[in-house]
Scaffold this motif. Sequence first.
Motif, PDB file in Angstrom:
ATOM      1  N   ASN B 209       0.935  -1.138  -0.019  1.00 15.76           N
ATOM      2  CA  ASN B 209       0.178   0.308  -0.013  1.00 15.76           C
ATOM      3  C   ASN B 209       0.755   1.216   0.042  1.00 15.76           C
ATOM      4  O   ASN B 209       0.694   2.210   0.887  1.00 15.76           O
ATOM      5  N   SER B 210       1.908   1.331  -0.886  1.00 17.43           N
ATOM      6  CA  SER B 210       3.050   2.188  -0.819  1.00 17.43           C
ATOM      7  C   SER B 210       2.396   3.672  -0.908  1.00 17.43           C
ATOM      8  O   SER B 210       1.581   4.008  -1.755  1.00 17.43           O
ATOM      9  N   VAL B 211       2.980   4.525  -0.098  1.00 21.71           N
ATOM     10  CA  VAL B 211       2.204   5.888  -0.130  1.00 21.71           C
ATOM     11  C   VAL B 211       3.228   6.650  -1.070  1.00 21.71           C
ATOM     12  O   VAL B 211       2.549   7.500  -1.947  1.00 21.71           O
ATOM     13  N   VAL B 212       4.500   6.315  -1.182  1.00 22.19           N
ATOM     14  CA  VAL B 212       5.143   6.736  -2.353  1.00 22.19           C
ATOM     15  C   VAL B 212       4.910   6.561  -3.708  1.00 22.19           C
ATOM     16  O   VAL B 212       4.513   7.573  -4.474  1.00 22.19           O
ATOM     17  N   ARG B 213       4.309   5.429  -3.907  1.00 19.58           N
ATOM     18  CA  ARG B 213       3.573   5.147  -5.129  1.00 19.58           C
ATOM     19  C   ARG B 213       2.483   5.726  -5.535  1.00 19.58           C
ATOM     20  O   ARG B 213       2.250   6.221  -6.589  1.00 19.58           O
ATOM     21  N   LYS B 214       1.644   5.857  -4.470  1.00 14.82           N
ATOM     22  CA  LYS B 214       0.446   6.473  -4.731  1.00 14.82           C
ATOM     23  C   LYS B 214       0.492   8.251  -4.898  1.00 14.82           C
ATOM     24  O   LYS B 214       0.171   8.632  -5.760  1.00 14.82           O
ATOM     25  N   GLU B 215       1.593   8.714  -4.030  1.00 14.30           N
ATOM     26  CA  GLU B 215       1.675  10.092  -4.258  1.00 14.30           C
ATOM     27  C   GLU B 215       2.441  10.404  -5.482  1.00 14.30           C
ATOM     28  O   GLU B 215       2.158  11.516  -6.117  1.00 14.30           O
ATOM     29  N   ALA B 216       3.087   9.654  -5.977  1.00  9.58           N
ATOM     30  CA  ALA B 216       3.787   9.720  -7.335  1.00  9.58           C
ATOM     31  C   ALA B 216       2.601   9.543  -8.486  1.00  9.58           C
ATOM     32  O   ALA B 216       3.104   9.792  -9.653  1.00  9.58           O
ATOM     33  N   GLU B 217       1.612   8.978  -8.167  1.00  6.13           N
ATOM     34  CA  GLU B 217       0.427   8.741  -8.964  1.00  6.13           C
ATOM     35  C   GLU B 217       1.218   7.696 -10.134  1.00  6.13           C
ATOM     36  O   GLU B 217       0.758   7.889 -11.097  1.00  6.13           O
ATOM     37  N   ILE B 218       1.783   6.757  -9.641  1.00  4.11           N
ATOM     38  CA  ILE B 218       2.457   5.549 -10.473  1.00  4.11           C
ATOM     39  C   ILE B 218       1.103   4.687 -10.514  1.00  4.11           C
ATOM     40  O   ILE B 218       0.428   4.102  -9.452  1.00  4.11           O
ATOM     41  N   GLN B 219       0.673   4.131 -11.672  1.00  2.00           N
ATOM     42  CA  GLN B 219      -0.475   3.300 -11.934  1.00  2.00           C
ATOM     43  C   GLN B 219      -0.043   2.020 -11.267  1.00  2.00           C
ATOM     44  O   GLN B 219       1.225   1.545 -11.563  1.00  2.00           O
ATOM     45  N   ASN B 220      -1.107   1.325 -10.720  1.00  2.80           N
ATOM     46  CA  ASN B 220      -0.582   0.063 -10.118  1.00  2.80           C
ATOM     47  C   ASN B 220      -1.773  -1.171 -10.546  1.00  2.80           C
ATOM     48  O   ASN B 220      -2.879  -0.748 -10.449  1.00  2.80           O
TER      49      ASN B 220
END
Lengths: 347, 482
Positions: B209-220
């Motif tokens: 549930n990475s916050v870094v990934r969410k904040e960078a708006e990288i699609q998962n």
Amino acid sequence: MRIAEWGEDRPAERKGTESSGTPRRRPCCRRTRGAGGPERDDVGRRGDAPRLRPRPERPAGCGRATVRRLLSTSQSSVDPKEMRKFQLLAHRWWDEQGEYSALHSMNDIRVPFIRDTVLNMGSAYQRGSPLSGVKILDVGCGGGLLSEPLGRLGASVTGIDPLEENIRAADQHKSFDPVLAKRIQYKCGSLEEIVEESVETFDVIVASEVVEHVADLEMFIKCCSQVLKPGGSLFITTINKTQLSYILGIVVAEKIAGIVPEGTHEWEKFVPPEELERLLEANSCSVKTVNGMLYNPLTGSWSWIESTSINYALHAVKSGDQAQTSQTEPLSEMESEQCSATAGTSV
Amino acid sequence: MAAACGRGLLAPLGGRLRACPRASLRSLTSAAPLYDVVVSGGGMVGSAMAAALGHDIHFHDKKIALLEAGPRKEYHLPESYSNRVSSISPGSATLLSSFGAWDHVCNLRCKPFRRMQVWDACSEAIITFEKDDLDDMGYIVENDVVMSAVTKQLDAVADRVEVFYGSRAVGYTWPLPSHSCDTSPWVQVELADGRRLQTKLLIGADGHNSVVRKEAEIQNIEHQYDQSAVVATLHLSEATDNNVAWQRFLPTGPIALLPLSDTASSLVWSTSHEHASELLTMDKESFVDSINSAFWSNVNHSDFIDAAGAMFRSALSLLKPSGTAVRQLPPSVANVDPESRAVFPLGMGHATEYVRHRVALIGDAAHRVHPLAGQGVNLGFGDIACLTHHLSAAAFNGQDLGSLKHLLRFETERQRHNVSLIAAIDLLKRLYSTSLSPLVLLRTWGLQATNALPPVKFFFLLKHTFIRPVHDANAILWNKKW
């Protein structure tokens, strides 16, 4: 003032035009940029390589003095036309995908080349800072593209560039990193300007993609040699003057593929490695390595190749023998005597 | 100036600028300390990343920070085993030993296994994996033990790596990719207690549930499986040379028995949510009975499949007489450790991009897999090996650590390796989640063929479990070029 160049030659003409009433046209288009003493007249027209032109009414004994003063005048290896080309792109230095992308990717081969050569020359390797304690001069540093990696490797870098805008861009870019801000100093000016105060101060001089833009290559190499410590290294990367370099370096790179902005390079100013070697040997620097480089526009990366027909990198070492450096003096004496000898024959 | 900023924001899609969103034009906060690398997330993968960089020779004069939301835990080896264990591949062991953590692991507690038997509940097909020279195939290590070993090595480089415990990052500010303005070119990290940090490279190791990934708006790309995993620490009926890992594919999901010692094993049973909660709540005896019957019962066999399987097996034995194996039965379970039963949901996830300008994702933040192949943490350790190699080379070339150039190389290498493995694991999970005859037949024959033909099996094993991780880790160890 500068009109003296014409006035001295033809005093009769001047008097003549004045008396006839027509205003004498001032040859302002023939003036060179920048300040300087009367000797600056020898520098000649804008864009021309300065030559030791014979001055008709000068006594022979002043020849050597002329040569000496010429070396210390400012901006004589700087070509104003070249400066204007770079002025327009001064804010594009740090865009890795922009006009300077090829220079950014050249770091991938030129930085390891410099680093490994310096390390192999035996300085003590400090973990994490391979170039720690090495004083480097980056001539024609532009926006600091090469100065910054060298600074990150621990070297104390002085970057010089004749264009104020470039120095400003470089200073601004390094200002955000406190480590780099301390290790790198940028100065606006030409090589000749710092020669007097920096004789034999630098361990390494790097002139990457510069010598093909320089107005007087001989002077440039001479100044490099003066500023380099005995046993110090000189690294030059530039473009060879061959048919292939015209096709690939000018036609393809500038006009077709747009790798380099159009008009950046002039084939006439490209320097073959043989000529560079000759000039270096004349200034007591012995060439140790010459490697060819090739740019692949599809991958945007550089690689080392055998052939030096297009781009090449050169490493030379200044001899540590003091006796050899004094050999250059008699040569300039001869040159100036030749000048004054022919002075009398020309009109 | 403003025009140049605008041009940076409106970068062409063809260009790989990968600008992060919300590029703020706030002026530089010079007070915030500047780090070369900040690793967000202090789990096994995040801590190992920080330790690997801290011990790298080319990072000797760099500043690294590790952000961990939890408090610092002093670890004392308990008598009983923890219920969270991982299967560490030899490649991951090499990575851990590259910064000196593997010795600590061995000194604490770890169990090597030499053989792996995987078989179907619906047929007689089995496949066994073992290395010819009877070397260790892998190690079963408790997660706490790995954490303790890595933490000890982090302490050893405390002058280079600063660990912030009890620090949760709440906000990130991304820089413009083409820095020509007056704004800071670094990533700004804001912590929950108001402190700020700046960094040249942010590594997101903060879990699926990475916050870094969410904040960078990288699609998962993510998918919740309709399965949960039940874990427990089991005691065997009798002491045995417990060096085999057992896994049986039931229609409801795979059940695995991983050796911890001669008398204890760890259970990982992936099953439906309802069954999982049943298992959690039932009494000890019933729980132990379910486990034993799951491994031993043949209730899912059908005559048709058995006949087809037998026919295929005899055909194979003509080609390769030694290629068929006899199915062995795992040791029977007698008891379960109290308080060791736990359930956690399973899912699959894969980030479409692992890197952005000044950002990289590793571990579960980049990819999440089903535990059936025991690869989860090994993929993360593989990411560490690869990223450390590229960052080390970049540092030795004096490059800007956050530059996309080498980050993209890391991404390409890891995606090439990970995507096929993650897809294969997902495919296996789906293939083995059914008792439909055609699919059972397919997987039966497939398994038998793979077992009988050593090159296929060996290649599969080698490629996915050993070669890449060992290669990656060796490259760090000896600083070889790829």
